[in-house]
Design a protein around this motif. Sequence first.
Motif, PDB file in Angstrom:
ATOM      1  N   LYS A 101       8.523   6.839   4.739  1.00  0.00           N
ATOM      2  CA  LYS A 101       7.426   6.440   3.856  1.00  0.00           C
ATOM      3  C   LYS A 101       6.179   6.068   4.640  1.00  0.00           C
ATOM      4  CE  LYS A 101       7.432   5.706  -0.052  1.00  0.00           C
ATOM      5  NZ  LYS A 101       6.966   6.532  -1.174  1.00  0.00           N
ATOM      6  N   GLU A 102       6.322   5.314   5.718  1.00  0.00           N
ATOM      7  CA  GLU A 102       5.172   4.823   6.472  1.00  0.00           C
ATOM      8  C   GLU A 102       4.641   5.827   7.495  1.00  0.00           C
ATOM      9  OE1 GLU A 102       3.338   1.603   6.450  1.00  0.00           O
ATOM     10  OE2 GLU A 102       4.093   2.088   4.465  1.00  0.00           O
ATOM     11  N   VAL A 126       2.260  -1.972  10.799  1.00  0.00           N
ATOM     12  CA  VAL A 126       2.146  -1.135   9.602  1.00  0.00           C
ATOM     13  C   VAL A 126       0.845  -1.412   8.867  1.00  0.00           C
ATOM     14  CG1 VAL A 126       4.640  -0.906   9.265  1.00  0.00           C
ATOM     15  CG2 VAL A 126       3.408  -2.766   8.116  1.00  0.00           C
ATOM     16  N   LYS A 129      -1.703   0.627  12.346  1.00  0.00           N
ATOM     17  CA  LYS A 129      -0.880   1.790  11.983  1.00  0.00           C
ATOM     18  C   LYS A 129      -0.360   2.522  13.215  1.00  0.00           C
ATOM     19  CE  LYS A 129       0.645   3.786   8.234  1.00  0.00           C
ATOM     20  NZ  LYS A 129       1.431   3.025   7.231  1.00  0.00           N
ATOM     21  N   PHE A 132       6.962  -1.326  -2.153  1.00  0.00           N
ATOM     22  CA  PHE A 132       6.203  -0.078  -2.222  1.00  0.00           C
ATOM     23  C   PHE A 132       5.703   0.193  -3.637  1.00  0.00           C
ATOM     24  CE2 PHE A 132       8.244   1.054   1.853  1.00  0.00           C
ATOM     25  CZ  PHE A 132       7.148   1.597   2.509  1.00  0.00           C
ATOM     26  N   GLY A 156       3.030  -0.702   0.007  1.00  0.00           N
ATOM     27  CA  GLY A 156       3.480  -0.839   1.391  1.00  0.00           C
ATOM     28  C   GLY A 156       4.603  -1.847   1.519  1.00  0.00           C
TER      29      GLY A 156
END
Length: 434
Positions: A275-276, A331, A335, A397, A402
């Motif tokens: 996902k990230e 995150v 990033k 999420f 997030g």
Amino acid sequence: MKRLTEWDPSDKKFWEHKGKRIATRNLWISTIALHLAFCIWQMWSVMTINLPKVGFTYTTDQMFTLTAIPALVGAVLRMFYSIAITYLGGRTWTVISTIILIIPAIGIGIAIQNTNTPFITMAILSALCGVGGANFASSMANIGPYFPKEKQGTALGINGGIGNLGVSMVQLVAPIAIGIPLFGTLLGGPQLLVLESGNQNIWLQNGALIWVLPLILISIVAFFGMNNLPSPKVSLVEQAQVFKGKHMYLITILYIMSFGSFIGYSAAFPLLINKEFPEVNALQLAFLGPLLGASFRTVGGYLADKMGGAIVTFASVITMMIATAGVVYFVGESKSFVGFFIMFMILFLAGGIANGSIFRMIPIIFGPKETPAAIGFSAAIGAFGGFFIPKLFGWSFQYSGGPQPALYVFISYYFLCSIILWIYYARPNAEMKC
């Protein structure tokens, strides 16, 4: 092997001449059986990654749910499994509980070949995988009494640590197995994996079916190679005395921190990477976290034998707080996958050490009659972390886009655990120094 008629590992002469050999044999057979149980328990952490790519239409929340359900079932059953050992014996229950795991392995191997399989069917098979998680409580309750108290931390660290390596093993081996026609067309044909770089054939059923033969073999080895200890049958009333004191609940809170984090992060880590950082192949790296956590569980047991379980656990939870804060940072605006991955590796490592050190604390805090119930209850509730952590990530999420809100919850929980450890177990004048 028949039930042993005498067992006293505290007698040094008995231990050196007879006990050590028997204990070691039972430890290693139990460890391999537990390792395979963890492979089945965490199978869905691998399977979910490829489901949408071969045509399954499950939502992101449903996929997180498939990874969470086994932990829920394992948690519920752990209390019963730890008690079953006292009535049926370690050898008998190891054989029974291992054979049961063949059912979900075969069931998933069949169901996953049909993209029209309803979600409820997959959820039921996911729940059956949860039985593997319950094996942990019975295995740990069985192995401890084989060893003298000064060696129990190391023995339990080996059993739990190598057992926990099953999580890493399934995340390492299953992706390889599904990429090759391991059984030809004998157990089903391939599925078409749709990728941006091009389509390819995979055999998802292999990720489940490869465990069937090892489960059969270790069941046979356990039947002929393990023993039932001559331990007295402790009544449920006697074991229930453990629930009258506050330490049962404090240890349970701490065990959620250690094992709950390990199994929860293990289940969620592949999907979280996906996902990230979708540009990263999650299945090539995700196994490293559980590998570190499981490997360092043995280290945690050894350090606890040498330094004391409480102080080792306290240092571990402080490290977990710092590492989780690091995950939040990497995150966020920075990033950075490299920073994210390193912080998670530290988190797995510290959690693994805490897993081993907490189990050294339990036999010291509780008496021999209460320890099986204490292990069963704390292990059961601790395993709920494997359910709530993936679900919290899914919720995070869904409502914030997030993982940060979930990570803030985890940091707060670790802070609570550090306070409990210091006040009750780790400080010089602690109520139960251990």
